[in-house]
Each structure stands twice: as C-alpha cells, then as structure tokens.
Design a protein around this motif. Structure first.
Motif, PDB file in Angstrom:
ATOM      1  N   SER A  34      -9.455  11.408  -1.915  1.00 55.56           N
ATOM      2  CA  SER A  34      -9.343  10.489  -0.685  1.00 55.56           C
ATOM      3  C   SER A  34     -10.658   9.712  -0.394  1.00 55.56           C
ATOM      4  N   ASP A  35     -10.392   8.860   0.644  1.00 49.20           N
ATOM      5  CA  ASP A  35     -11.848   8.216   0.898  1.00 49.20           C
ATOM      6  C   ASP A  35     -12.485   8.824   2.217  1.00 49.20           C
ATOM      7  N   ARG A  36     -11.848  10.004   2.759  1.00 44.50           N
ATOM      8  CA  ARG A  36     -12.240  10.765   3.756  1.00 44.50           C
ATOM      9  C   ARG A  36     -12.107  12.417   3.607  1.00 44.50           C
ATOM     10  N   PRO A  37     -12.776  13.308   4.001  1.00 44.98           N
ATOM     11  CA  PRO A  37     -12.610  14.734   3.829  1.00 44.98           C
ATOM     12  C   PRO A  37     -11.318  15.048   4.469  1.00 44.98           C
ATOM     13  N   LEU A  38     -10.583  16.107   3.573  1.00 46.52           N
ATOM     14  CA  LEU A  38      -9.419  16.686   4.053  1.00 46.52           C
ATOM     15  C   LEU A  38      -9.661  17.616   5.052  1.00 46.52           C
ATOM     16  N   GLN A  39      -8.625  17.272   6.188  1.00 46.87           N
ATOM     17  CA  GLN A  39      -8.749  18.099   7.539  1.00 46.87           C
ATOM     18  C   GLN A  39      -7.513  18.903   7.490  1.00 46.87           C
ATOM     19  N   LEU A  40      -7.901  20.252   7.921  1.00 42.44           N
ATOM     20  CA  LEU A  40      -6.537  21.264   7.935  1.00 42.44           C
ATOM     21  C   LEU A  40      -5.852  20.840   9.636  1.00 42.44           C
ATOM     22  N   ASP A  41      -4.644  20.745   9.473  1.00 41.60           N
ATOM     23  CA  ASP A  41      -3.757  20.757  10.560  1.00 41.60           C
ATOM     24  C   ASP A  41      -2.828  21.858  10.139  1.00 41.60           C
ATOM     25  N   ALA A  42      -3.021  23.041  10.807  1.00 39.45           N
ATOM     26  CA  ALA A  42      -2.264  24.359  10.329  1.00 39.45           C
ATOM     27  C   ALA A  42      -0.805  24.220  10.882  1.00 39.45           C
TER      28      ALA A  42
ATOM     29  N   ARG B 286      -4.850   0.924  -3.731  1.00 38.57           N
ATOM     30  CA  ARG B 286      -3.389   0.780  -3.569  1.00 38.57           C
ATOM     31  C   ARG B 286      -3.056   1.736  -2.212  1.00 38.57           C
ATOM     32  N   LEU B 287      -4.141   2.432  -1.935  1.00 38.24           N
ATOM     33  CA  LEU B 287      -3.965   3.652  -0.999  1.00 38.24           C
ATOM     34  C   LEU B 287      -4.163   3.071   0.476  1.00 38.24           C
ATOM     35  N   ARG B 288      -3.490   3.531   1.567  1.00 41.32           N
ATOM     36  CA  ARG B 288      -3.828   3.149   2.897  1.00 41.32           C
ATOM     37  C   ARG B 288      -5.140   4.030   3.087  1.00 41.32           C
ATOM     38  N   PRO B 289      -5.815   3.819   4.208  1.00 40.71           N
ATOM     39  CA  PRO B 289      -6.985   4.443   4.539  1.00 40.71           C
ATOM     40  C   PRO B 289      -6.567   5.858   4.936  1.00 40.71           C
ATOM     41  N   GLY B 290      -7.188   7.086   4.176  1.00 39.13           N
ATOM     42  CA  GLY B 290      -6.851   8.421   4.403  1.00 39.13           C
ATOM     43  C   GLY B 290      -5.678   8.769   3.305  1.00 39.13           C
ATOM     44  N   GLY B 291      -5.172   7.792   2.658  1.00 41.70           N
ATOM     45  CA  GLY B 291      -4.162   8.204   1.681  1.00 41.70           C
ATOM     46  C   GLY B 291      -4.771   9.291   0.566  1.00 41.70           C
ATOM     47  N   LEU B 292      -3.931   9.917  -0.099  1.00 38.73           N
ATOM     48  CA  LEU B 292      -4.433  10.960  -1.199  1.00 38.73           C
ATOM     49  C   LEU B 292      -3.851  10.428  -2.491  1.00 38.73           C
ATOM     50  N   MET B 293      -4.674  10.736  -3.531  1.00 35.13           N
ATOM     51  CA  MET B 293      -4.672  10.625  -5.018  1.00 35.13           C
ATOM     52  C   MET B 293      -4.635  11.895  -5.487  1.00 35.13           C
TER      53      MET B 293
ATOM     54  N   PRO C 136       0.949  -1.266  -0.105  1.00 30.33           N
ATOM     55  CA  PRO C 136       0.038   0.008   0.110  1.00 30.33           C
ATOM     56  C   PRO C 136       0.861   1.312  -0.081  1.00 30.33           C
ATOM     57  N   TYR C 137       0.171   2.557  -0.359  1.00 29.12           N
ATOM     58  CA  TYR C 137       1.030   3.656  -0.535  1.00 29.12           C
ATOM     59  C   TYR C 137       0.170   4.685   0.391  1.00 29.12           C
ATOM     60  N   ASP C 138       0.965   5.805   0.735  1.00 28.61           N
ATOM     61  CA  ASP C 138       0.265   7.044   1.324  1.00 28.61           C
ATOM     62  C   ASP C 138      -0.262   7.848   0.432  1.00 28.61           C
ATOM     63  N   LEU C 139       0.467   8.033  -0.768  1.00 30.16           N
ATOM     64  CA  LEU C 139      -0.018   8.868  -1.589  1.00 30.16           C
ATOM     65  C   LEU C 139       0.469   8.467  -2.996  1.00 30.16           C
ATOM     66  N   ILE C 140      -0.315   8.682  -4.154  1.00 31.20           N
ATOM     67  CA  ILE C 140       0.040   8.342  -5.519  1.00 31.20           C
ATOM     68  C   ILE C 140      -0.229   9.739  -6.049  1.00 31.20           C
ATOM     69  N   VAL C 141       0.882  10.081  -7.108  1.00 28.95           N
ATOM     70  CA  VAL C 141       0.650  11.228  -7.956  1.00 28.95           C
ATOM     71  C   VAL C 141       0.761  10.842  -9.332  1.00 28.95           C
ATOM     72  N   SER C 142      -0.337  10.952 -10.051  1.00 33.61           N
ATOM     73  CA  SER C 142      -0.397  10.605 -11.576  1.00 33.61           C
ATOM     74  C   SER C 142      -0.360  11.749 -12.381  1.00 33.61           C
ATOM     75  N   GLU C 143       0.773  11.979 -13.106  1.00 31.24           N
ATOM     76  CA  GLU C 143       1.199  13.090 -14.173  1.00 31.24           C
ATOM     77  C   GLU C 143       1.315  12.401 -15.485  1.00 31.24           C
ATOM     78  N   PRO C 144       0.454  11.823 -16.247  1.00 32.30           N
ATOM     79  CA  PRO C 144       0.611  11.414 -17.471  1.00 32.30           C
ATOM     80  C   PRO C 144       0.619  12.607 -18.292  1.00 32.30           C
ATOM     81  N   SER C 145       0.691  11.996 -19.768  1.00 30.51           N
ATOM     82  CA  SER C 145       0.397  13.041 -20.809  1.00 30.51           C
ATOM     83  C   SER C 145      -1.062  13.587 -20.936  1.00 30.51           C
ATOM     84  N   ASN C 146      -1.024  14.303 -22.182  1.00 27.51           N
ATOM     85  CA  ASN C 146      -2.656  14.880 -22.260  1.00 27.51           C
ATOM     86  C   ASN C 146      -3.412  13.511 -22.887  1.00 27.51           C
ATOM     87  N   PRO C 147      -4.793  13.301 -22.264  1.00 25.80           N
ATOM     88  CA  PRO C 147      -5.737  12.579 -22.735  1.00 25.80           C
ATOM     89  C   PRO C 147      -6.008  12.425 -24.082  1.00 25.80           C
TER      90      PRO C 147
END
Length: 1004
Positions: free
Chosen positions: A700-708, A650-657, A619-630
């Motif tokens: 994500s599978d849950r809302p973004l929470q701000l931790d300043a 492939r993301l852990r709970p709370g992980g970000l795509m 599993p991953y904590d975050l996945i960044v997808s930067e392909p070319s133009n569709p």
C-alpha cells in the motif's frame, strides 16, 4: 564471373546479418507493442498482421520496382539504410505516439470492441508498416540485382533465401538467450539497427564496383527452358497455401511443445529457432547442384507432399512427446553448469521432431522463386509476387490458427487440417507440371492421398497424456507403459479445450479437481484452496475502509474471485486472458468458487491484465494478482516495476495490492528481486504466508493499521465466516498469524540491487534456471518473525497485547496453523506455559515435538501433565516410552528402562470397547517393549498372538514376523527365527530387519 562471385558473397553476408537483425526486430516489436497493446491473442495477431502485411506489401511493391531500369544495388542499400534509421529511432517513436493512442482508445475499451480492435490494428500498422514494407523489398531487390549480372546464377536465389534464414536462426537465438537479458530492449534495438545501417552504407559504397545493366532485362540462362505463366501462377498459389499451413503448424507445434518442454521463454525461442533452421536447411538443399537439372514443378509438389506425409506419420507420436522429452532430459545432470547443456539437448530434441517437415517446407519458396525466374519479363515483379503471396498466406495462417482453428478444431484437429492443406498445395503445384504422366507425378499424387487418409483416420490424442505436465517430473523411474497406465488411471478428464493462448484441462484425482494450463497445475480443490481462499479474503479484511471496487487478475478456479465477491457492497472485475480457463472455472469449480463468475457483482473480462489496467481508468480499493509462475514466458511481465507502478496508480489512497508469489522452484536472488521490485512501487509492504510455499505480498501507499473491531465485524459476515472456516480460520488472531514479515523486515529481506522492469525483464530469463534446478528460496522463512509470539511489529502481536488469549484459544489457533511448524509450536508452547499440568496443552505440544524428531523433550513435557486416563494421551506416552526404550546406547543417549512401556501397553490392553485394529497395535507395541526389555520368550509369544490377525496389510505383517524372528533368535531358537524371517521377506522383500537377521545366521 569473379565479379558475380564477389557480389554473391557480399550479398550473402549482408542478408545473413540482416536476417539476424530482422528476427531481433520481430522479437523486440512484440515486446514493445505488448506494453501498449497487451499479450492477448487479438493483440498478438494485430502485431503479426502488421508485420507480415508489411512484408507482403514490400515484396510486391519493390519486386515491381526492381524490374524498372534502376540500380538494384542502390535500391537495396537505401532499403537497408532506411530500415536501420527507423528502427534506431523506434523506441522514441512509440513513446511519442503512446499517449495520443491511449487517449483515443480508452473511450472505446469495453464499449466498442470492434472499433477498439480497429484502432489497435491501425496503431500497430502505423508503427510497423514503414520498416516492414522496406524489409519486404530487400530480398526481391537483392535477388534481382544478382540475377541481372550474368547467366547461370539463378540458383543463387535459393541460396540467398537460405543465408537469410540462417541469419534469422542466429537472430532468434541471440534475442532469446542473450540480447534482451543482457542489454535490455532499447540497446538491443540500437544494436540491430546498427547492423542494417552498416549493410546499407556498404551496399551504397560498392554500387559503382558492381555496375549492372539497368535496362530491366536480366541475362538469360540458356540451360533452362522457360515455363508458362500458368505454371508460375499455380506455383505462387501453392506457396500461398503452404505459407498459410506453415504458420498454422508453427502455432500448433508451439502449443504442443509448450506442454512437453514447459512454456519458458527459452522453450519458445528453441522451438522458433529449430523451425527456422529446418526451413533454412531446406532452402540450402534445394539450391545445391544435385537439384539444378530437375523439374522445379515436380520438386515443389514433391516437397509439399513430403511435409504432409511426414506430419501424418508423426501424428501418432503427438501424445507421447511429453514423456519422450522427459525421458531424454533425465540424461542431463541437474546443476547450474548443466543448464546450457539442457538447452542444447532441448534444441536437438525439437530439431529431431521438426527437421524433416521443416526442411521440406524450406525448399518450397526457393523452388517457387526459381519457377518465377524462368521468365525474363518482369522478373523482379514475379519474384516479389511469389514472396508476397507466401507472406500473405503466413499472415492468414497466423490469424486463423490461434483465433479460429485451435478453439474450434482443437490442437490435433488443427494439425490434421495442416496435413490436408499441404496435400492441397501439392496438388495445386502438380497441376502446373507439363509431365503429369511421369511416374514421379503419380507417386506424389498417391502419397498425398495416403497422407490425408492416414491423418483423418488417426484416433484422438488422450488429454491425460498430452496435458500430463510431465516436464515438472523430477525423477523418472517409470517406463512408458507404466507412465501411460498411471496417467490414464490416476486422472479422470472432466474438461479439455484448446484456446487462443493455452490448453485448459480439468482432471479429477483422489477426489480433488485440478485445473491444468498447458499441462501445468494452476489451481485445485486440494492443497491450493488455502491460498486461493485467503488471497481473496485477506485484502478485503485488512483494507482501512470498506471495499467498493476490486480487481482480480487471473481467474484460475474462480475461488479467489468468489472470496472477494462475498464481502458486502463490493463490485469485482475478474480479468483472465484465456477464455477456456473461464469456461473451466464456470463449469467445473462452481461448488468451490460459490458460482463466482455468475454472481451479479462480478464482471468477467477476457483480456490481457496490463491492457485492462492501462485502459480502465476507474480507481480500485484493492487489486489481487494471481498469475501463473514467473518462469513461464510472459508471466514475468506481471512482476515488473512498471506493472506494479501501474497497479498503484489504479488504487485509491490507502488501497491494497495483493500479489501471489511462491518459494518453490524459486532461488533466493529471484525471490529478493521480486520483493525489491514490489516494495519499490509499494513502500509499505508486508508478507503473509498462505501455506508452506505460497506467499501473499500485501502493499500500500501507507502502513497497515489494525482495527480489531472492524476486522472481527468483517469476518462475522456469514458467507465470509463459512468460507474462512474451511481453512480453518475461525477468529481474528488466527488470520493475523499468517503475517510472517513486517515492513522493516521486508526491507531487510529485499536488500539493494536491480529491479525487474519491462526494459530489463530479468525474472523471465532467470526464473527458468530456478525451475530447472528445483530451487527453494529460504529468504522469507529465515527471517520469519513469528517465533516470538508477542512481537508487536506484527499485527498479531498488536492484537494479543490488547486481547490476551487463554490456553483453549491458543490450542485452537495451533490446530488451525498445524501446517506451519514454527507458528504452531510457538502457540503450543504458549498454551503449555499457561498451565503445564493441562493434559490437552501438554499432549498437543508433545505430539508436535514427537513429529519434529524431539521425543525426549516430548516425554519430559508429558511427565508433568495430569494423567486422566485419556486414551490418545496414553498412546502418545506409549509411543514416547518405546522410543526411549529403543534408543541406541552411546556416549550421548542412555537406554531407558522398558518397564514403563510394558506397563502402558498392558494398561491400554485392559481398556474396554477398544476397536480391533487399535487393540492389535497395542498388542504389537507390548511385544516390542518386551523384546527390547530382554523378555524374549514373552515377546515371541505376544507376537504369535498378533500374527493371528490375518487382515493386516502385508507390509505390517512382515514387520511383526521380523519382530518375532528377532525374539526367537534372542531366545535361542535359530531355526524358527530363520523360518519367520523368510516369511517376512516373502511378504515384503525390502524388510531390512529380516535381511539383517538372515545375514547374521549365514555368518554362523
């Protein structure tokens, strides 16, 4: 004879239909197996190997079988029926075998590459060999049936091949333009299978009507003299070599035309269809009566050498193709209705490029079959062997062209090899001729030698032209000479290499480096840096907990990989399908990606992203997808519901795509399609704006929470802080200001509608139209929520509620976000509202409004600001006074007095230590103010002082001369005014004020 004619017509109709269904199968199998095996070069070759290998085996096995005393029409009917039944069930068969395959291959992935490839090949063979072996037997069985009916029909073999190839053209166009986008994969497969089933049943039903001699000895044609076994063997060897060369040529042409037309799915369909059409025309031509009495051996050798000669003559034009396609495309008006016409023009252009060599190529296999048919013994076996040898050659050509020749010899080197191979194949065929002393044989040999020598002596193509990306140019106002000169001088090539999937080029222009993939810019050290840097940092900064494992899809310049890798404790898997892109990033972008690909916490994987994600179980904590133009072929598969669901798994709970997306060359409907599809997999999605046309979808599978506090802590890591500072993002609120849509607004923007899926890849087929139209989606900008600075739906609003900012901080944020008009203006208004007398806030807001075409409001804001003698502020005031002074008299705009502008200009001229250029501009502004105030003589004298500066640019001097001409005209000195106006036009022929003045003088 009537019986034979009826049989020939029936077989032709059957082979036309099954030729179409066969190409539909090939396209669909590539897509089906691509879902499991991926789209890497090795995976594509594995599928092609199974496909072509099956055809070769079928040609040989059923060719031998058709020589036995059996009913060949019955054999043909059962072959077609079996193909249809298997293909109708194919989607279920692959689905049933997928899970066992994944269990078997997953432990081998990344650990045992050779075993991994072997298992993939075995899986593809298991699925494709049954139908392709059957398909390989259809043409030998049909040919053997027809040849056994009565004498004089041996030319029918060539006609059958022509009809089958013509059907293949239709199947290619149907699959690429209509079937898949309209019916999806499964229904398209069912429709193609129904064709084979219908043909098979018809053949079985008619077998009694066309009773044949099953003795195994076909009728002889008394008009044809038998040829030796040696001649037949050499002809078979020649078409094996030419088959090898033909697939190598197809791969090379596909690459070159992708860099000329653009790499959309329609461009590839067009290229393949024109290639097959040329071959179909060749087979039809050679089956005509005009060639019936000719020596087939000399014809075969001649056709092979014609291919070599035409390719050799065409070679100097290779680097000019991108411009040529662009120039002809300009005749098509850009509109939705014109898009089909554009596709027709593209088809005709490809046909013009390929028609002669492919026509000659298409004649070779029927000729080799005719040579094999000159022997009565084992006729089906020999025809089958000829087809099998040609198919085996094409298989090896496809295997080696992409994996070996292109990476090692380059695109032009591969095409040179193709020419040499056709020369060799022509020589091999010629050796089988019994008329080597004929003039025609000598001419063929001489042409072959000349073609090889000419090709090898050709200078290398220039990367600046081949990889120019001209297909993205929207308005052509240059001839070829100017285009060539601009391309050569504007771009310095640092790196250029052909890989299995694409050609990667790194050019330097105006101090910036750009990575082009097949001619299209995919990364740069210029404007793209904002997106590349932010895409790497944003998910790592927003993640609820610390990032431990990350995946980056698409290496590009390596900048995003480097940004993710800067965060403490993270391990990064960078996945890139093209090895030459990795080389380019590692060798030419180190300074910008911070040597990302060689960092100890980064592992680079040259693999298809879907395959990697499917088989990498950790599993991953975050996945960044930067392909070319569709709009590019295959890229749309990284924007499907299936891909996003796979990423979520492939993301852990709370992980970000994080998914990169763009609004340029993208229409509103396709933008909503992507957002809707992404949101289906990631119900808690937000949209962030990296720059004007680049968006970052964060899900994500849950809302973004701000931790300043945690956010500020992560941003304070020295390497991260320095990386963000180049954007410039110096603090948490500036980062958060990049969020443009909250979850609720994302749902509103996405709306209801269909999704982009592997079964119905709508984006890949719809996006090319948006590219053609240069569409620009406003779905996101129209709903941008940042106009209200304190909007608590956005993370910035939540941050500001707890951490109010002073005027200085707001101004710093506005400066960092100057590229975004709305956000910058909102921040500047907030800063000005805190202290309207603060000249810094007033100046910044007035400057922004002035640039946005709101000079009157800008002037009013500056009127309330304290005057502290700041030079920049004084010049801004002067600019605004000049605008007000020159405003047109109308019912809506009142001409202001110009005395304020004159006073400000004189004040600026009285300041000490002013740079000469600034003083010159101040003097010119004074002259303008005097002119507009009606002080004509003073204005003319002031312009005279300005014109004493001989160092100014011609365009600027022309404007001053025109201004003085106007002042002299107003003062009554028409003669001097005319002289100055003509001087202005001599410096700048497009000086409109001078033109108007001379026109007025002419009317007098």
């Amino acid at each position: 004879m009537n019986r034979t004619r009826s049989a020939a017509i029936g077989l032709a109709a059957a082979l036309f239909l099954t030729g179409a269904s066969g190409l539909v199968y090939q396209v669909l199998w590539s897509r089906y197996l691509g879902l499991l095996l991926g789209s890497s070069a090795v995976a594509i070759v594995v599928v092609l190997a199974a496909f072509m290998g099956g055809l070769a085996i079928g040609s040989w096995v059923f060719g031998r079988l058709s020589d036995r005393p059996i009913s060949r029409l019955t054999l043909y009917g059962w072959l077609e029926l079996s193909i249809g039944l298997y293909c109708g069930l194919y989607p279920r068969i692959q689905a049933a075998l997928s899970e066992p395959y994944l269990r078997l291959v997953s432990p081998l992935f990344l650990v045992h590459p050779a075993a991994f490839t072997a298992v993939r090949l075995s899986f593809a063979a298991l699925l494709l060999l049954p139908p392709t072996i059957l398909m390989g037997g259809t043409l030998p069985a049909a040919s053997r049936f027809l040849l056994g009916l009565e004498p004089g029909v041996r030319r029918a073999v060539g006609r059958l091949y022509w009809v089958n190839s013509t059907g293949a053209v239709r199947g290619t166009l149907l699959a690429g333009f209509w079937l898949i986008p309209s019916l999806g994969l499964d229904l398209s497969m069912t429709l193609a299978a129904a064709v084979n089933i219908a043909v098979g049943l018809a053949a079985l039903a008619l077998r009694r009507r066309f009773a044949e001699d099953e003795s195994g000895v076909p009728a002889n044609d008394p008009t044809e003299q038998p040829l030796s076994a040696r001649t037949a063997a050499l002809a078979t060897a020649a078409v094996a070599i030419s088959g090898f060369a033909a697939l190598a040529l197809e791969v090379s042409w596909t690459r070159l035309l992708a860099m000329s037309l653009g790499g959309s799915t329609y461009a590839f369909t067009t290229m393949l269809a024109t290639f097959i059409l040329g071959m179909a025309l060749g087979s039809r031509l050679i089956a005509s009566r005009r060639f019936s009495g000719r020596d087939p051996v000399l014809l075969l050798a001649g056709c092979l050498v014609v291919v070599a000669v035409t390719l050799a003559l065409w070679m100097p034009l290779g680097e000019k193709l991108p411009f040529g396609f662009l120039a002809v495309r300009e005749v098509v008006r850009v509109s939705p209705r014109a898009y089909p016409l554009y596709q027709v023009v593209s088809f005709l252009l490809c046909l013009a490029v390929m028609i002669v060599p492919t026509t000659a190529m298409g004649a070779t296999l029927p000729l080799a079959s005719r040579i094999a048919a000159r022997s009565a013994a084992a006729l089906g076996s020999r025809i089958g062997l000829t087809y099998a040898a040609n198919t085996l050659g094409t298989l090896l050509g496809a295997l080696l062209a992409g994996l070996v020749f292109l990476p090692r010899l380059g695109l032009q080197g591969t095409m040179r090899l193709v020419v040499v191979l056709y020369v060799v194949s022509g020589a091999v065929a010629l050796l089988g001729s019994e008329n080597l002393r004929k003039r025609s044989a000598t001419a063929i040999a001489a042409a072959a030698v000349a073609a090889a020598a000419w090709t090898l002596a050709m200078p290398a193509w220039r990367p600046q032209l081949v990889a120019s990306g001209a297909f993205r140019t929207r308005a052509l106002d240059l001839g070829y000479a100017e285009f060539e000169r601009h391309a050569m001088h504007a771009n310095r090539v640092l790196f250029h290499a052909d890989g299995p999937h694409a050609t990667a080029t790194v050019v330097e222009s105006d101090g910036y480096r750009t990575l082009r993939v097949n001619g299209k810019p995919d990364a740069s050290t210029g404007r793209d840096m904002r997106t590349q840097v932010l895409a790497g940092h944003l998910p790592a900064l927003l993640l609820p907990g610390p990032a431990r494992r990350a995946m980056v899809i698409g290496v590009g310049s390596g900048t995003s990989v480097g940004a993710v890798a800067m965060h403490p404790g993270v391990s990064v898997d960078a996945v890139e399908i093209e090895p030459q892109v990795v080389r380019a990033a590692r060798g030419w972008f180190k300074e910008w990606n911070h040597n990302a690909l060689d960092r100890p916490n980064v592992r680079v994987h040259v693999e298809d992203a879907k395959t990697f994600m499917l088989l990498s179980r950790e599993p991953y904590d975050l996945i960044v997808s930067e392909p070319s133009n569709p709009w590019l072929a295959g890229i749309g598969g990284l924007f499907t519901e299936d891909f996003f669901e796979l990423a979520r798994s492939r993301l852990r709970p709370g992980g970000l795509m994080l998914q990169w997306f763009h609004t340029y060359e993208m229409g509103d409907e396709n933008a909503r399609l992507v957002l809707r599809t992404f949101r289906k997999a990631f119900p808690h999605s937000t949209v962030w704006q990296a720059q004007d046309d680049d968006l970052l979808l964060v899900g994500s599978d849950r809302p973004l929470q701000l931790d300043a506090k945690e956010l500020e802590k992560r941003m304070s890591v020295p390497e991260v802080r320095e990386s963000l500072a180049q954007l410039p993002i110096l603090d948490a609120p500036t980062l958060l200001a990049h969020q443009m849509l909250s979850e609720g607004t994302v749902a509103l923007a996405a709306g209801d509608g269909p999704l982009n899926t592997d079964q119905f890849p709508a984006l890949e087929f719809n996006a090319p139209l948006d590219f053609f139209l240069s569409s620009h989606s406003r779905v996101f900008s129209d709903l941008d929520e940042r106009a209200e600075l304190g909007n608590k739906k956005l993370l910035l609003g939540q941050y500001l509620a707890a951490h109010p900012l002073d005027s200085k901080a707001l101004l710093a944020m506005a400066d960092a976000l100057a590229w975004n008009r709305m956000m910058s203006e909102s921040l500047l208004r907030a800063a000005h509202a805190l202290d309207p007398s603060d000249p810094r806030a007033a100046s910044a807001l007035a400057t922004r409004l002035f640039k946005e075409g709101q000079p009157l409001e800008a002037r009013a804001i500056l009127a309330g600001a304290a005057d502290r003698g700041d030079v920049r502020l004084l010049r801004l005031r002067l600019d605004l006074e000049l605008v007000a002074c020159s405003a047109t008299k109308s019912a809506f705009v009142r001409r202001a007095g110009c005395e304020g502008a004159i006073s400000l200009a004189r004040r600026l001229l009285s300041l000490p230590d002013v740079p000469p250029a600034d003083r010159r501009n101040d003097l010119a502004n004074l002259a303008k103010a005097q002119l507009w105030a009606g002080h004509s003589a003073e204005a003319a004298a002031t312009f005279e002082k300005v014109l004493k500066d001989d160092d100014a640019a011609p365009k600027l001097r022309a404007a001053w001369l025109a201004g003085q001409a106007a002042a002299l005209m107003a003062a009554g000195d028409a003669q001097r005014a005319e002289v100055r106006a003509r001087e202005a036009l001599a410096l700048e022929p497009r000086q409109e004020a001078a033109k108007r003045l001379l026109a007025e003088l002419g009317e007098r």
